[in-house]
Design an enzyme around this catalytic site. Structure first.
Site: not given
Length: 483
Positions: A211, A244, A326
């Site tokens: 992402h 992910d 992230s």
């Protein structure tokens, strides 16, 4: 999941107090005496277990396919340490401190040949005498004190002169930071955000979250900046929506890259120390600490678009993780990578009037053993490979297990004919309650556990049929790609 924060500036204190109204303004013109007023300057989301990427939830389908692509899970959190969203800062102007502090004072006329100057001189002399007495008395007391032993202790070294022992947070951070990067990804239309990644090998491959780089997968701009300020253009080598995980490669990569050492996430224990590195809210090279709060935490997360979801059996940590973290490494106390920071559980809004959320001490990381396998497949083929059982399970939020649905996705068979589940004797309506020794309480949990394995692995499935418990052996199949 993603989160966001914003600081609020506090006006600075006045640089000096106002002069008293009855004090003469010596050698200064009569009138207002202005005060000074310095200006103050101020300084990336839905929830896990269903968590924000940092993890997000969409409506569940009655017959999703755990092999991929399953529909988004219910109440899925959104990306939370993530770079999927941009960050910003707000400025705050300072108040007018000191305005109107001036006073008007009329100098009195001297009389009898004696002006105020004489009084001032006398006061100064008295002050000097008192100062001299105080100084002498202070010196005498200090000397007498020294003879009895002073309690004041001064350090001979500080700051950069201190040697930090291996295993300290400072030592781990100093060794790991040069091998982390802040990633900026933008689509061809300019939309994008900031995330983190770390050096995977000496060839210039950087591992991060899917992402974080999703906006740049089909064109756009992608760059990675090291803590020393050196910036490199990059390209996406491969990305895995379901896991992910993504791998990018630096263009014109330097020859002195130092890959971070990968640990063994299976050996991690609850209570172990953790160190997270990332760029929360765009603040690059930020280091936070915590512990492993839980293992094998089922997390279903999405980017909040209601499209495909990601599933993980995550490491939970209370190290502060925010949007921008992230893709960054979660390290153990020895500096080994044990996970990739991916999602956070957060409240519905950040509480700062921005509608974005921040860390509440519930962060989730993809175990490095799984991420390493995925990254190696992406480097080798450019496509992810998923393990599967070949059956559709319900994504309803229950605690009874993962139920094989009566119908498959798009009218397909709920159990693939000749597939792993079919060969193992599973049928529509069976409720899977365990995979090996892991308790399965829902469809997303089953998917996350399956994806911690590799195609070809043999697992033991415990299931209920007609109120009775059964077990069967199953060899996991494979599916290539996200579509």
């Amino acid at each position: 999941m993603s989160t966001e924060n914003e600081g609020t500036a506090v006006p600075p204190a006045p640089s000096a107090p106002p002069p008293p109204a009855d004090a003469p303004a010596a050698s200064a013109p009569q009138g207002a005496h202005p005060g000074s007023a310095p200006a103050a300057a101020d300084p990336y989301g839905p929830p896990a277990a269903q968590a924000h990427h940092d993890a997000g939830a969409g409506e569940s389908s009655s017959a999703p396919d755990p092999s991929w692509p399953p529909p988004p899970p219910p109440s899925t959190p959104a990306y939370g340490g993530d770079g999927g969203a941009g960050h910003g800062a707000a400025g705050h102007g300072g108040g007018g401190w000191g305005a109107g502090w001036g006073t008007t004072h009329q100098q009195p006329a001297p009389k009898n040949g004696r002006g105020r100057g004489g009084l001032v001189a006398a006061v100064l002399v008295a002050a000097l005498v008192a100062g001299g007495l105080g100084g002498g008395l202070g010196y005498t007391l200090a000397r007498e004190n020294d003879s009895g032993g002073s309690t004041t202790v001064s350090s001979s070294t500080s700051g950069g002169n201190v040697k930090r022992d291996p295993g300290t947070v400072a030592a781990v951070a100093a060794a790991a930071l040069p091998s982390t990067v802040t990633i900026e990804a933008a689509s061809s239309s300019g939309e994008g955000g900031t995330g983190t990644g770390f050096v995977f090998d000496k060839q210039g491959h950087i591992v991060t979250n899917n992402h974080v780089v999703a906006d740049a997968v089909d064109g756009g701009n992608l760059s990675a900046t090291f803590p020393d300020g050196k910036k490199y253009e990059a390209e996406v080598v491969g990305n895995a929506q379901g896991y992910d995980v993504a791998v990018i490669k630096l263009k014109n990569a330097p020859s002195d890259l130092k890959p971070l050492t990968l640990g063994n996430s299976d050996d991690v224990a609850v209570g172990d120390s953790t160190i997270a590195i990332g760029a929360p809210f765009g603040l690059s090279n930020t280091v936070t600490t915590g512990i492993i709060s839980a293992k094998n935490r089922p997390v279903a997360s999405s980017d909040g678009t209601g499209s495909k979801a990601s599933y993980m059996s995550a490491l939970q940590t209370d190290a502060s993780i925010n949007p921008g973290n992230s893709g960054g490494p979660l390290l153990d106390a020895q500096g080994n990578v044990i996970g990739i920071n991916s999602a956070i559980q957060s409240t519905s809004n950040g509480g700062f009037g921005t509608g974005q959320a921040g860390s509440i001490g519930l962060g989730f990381a993809i175990p490095i053993n799984q991420a390493k396998y995925v990254a190696q497949e992406l480097i080798r083929t450019g496509k992810p490979v998923y393990a599967k059982i070949g059956a559709s399970v319900s994504l309803e939020d229950t605690t009874n297990g993962a139920k094989i649905t009566e119908q498959g996705v798009g009218g397909t068979e709920p159990v693939d004919p000749g597939g792993p589940a079919d060969k193992a004797g599973l049928k529509p309506g069976d409720v899977i309650t365990k995979l090996d020794d892991r308790v399965i309480d829902s469809g997303p949990t089953l998917i996350g556990e399956i994806w911690t394995h590799k195609p070809g692995d043999e697992v033991t499935i415990t299931y209920e049929r007609g109120g009775k418990e059964h077990t069967t052996e199953l060899t996991l199949g494979s599916r290539v790609g996200d579509s």
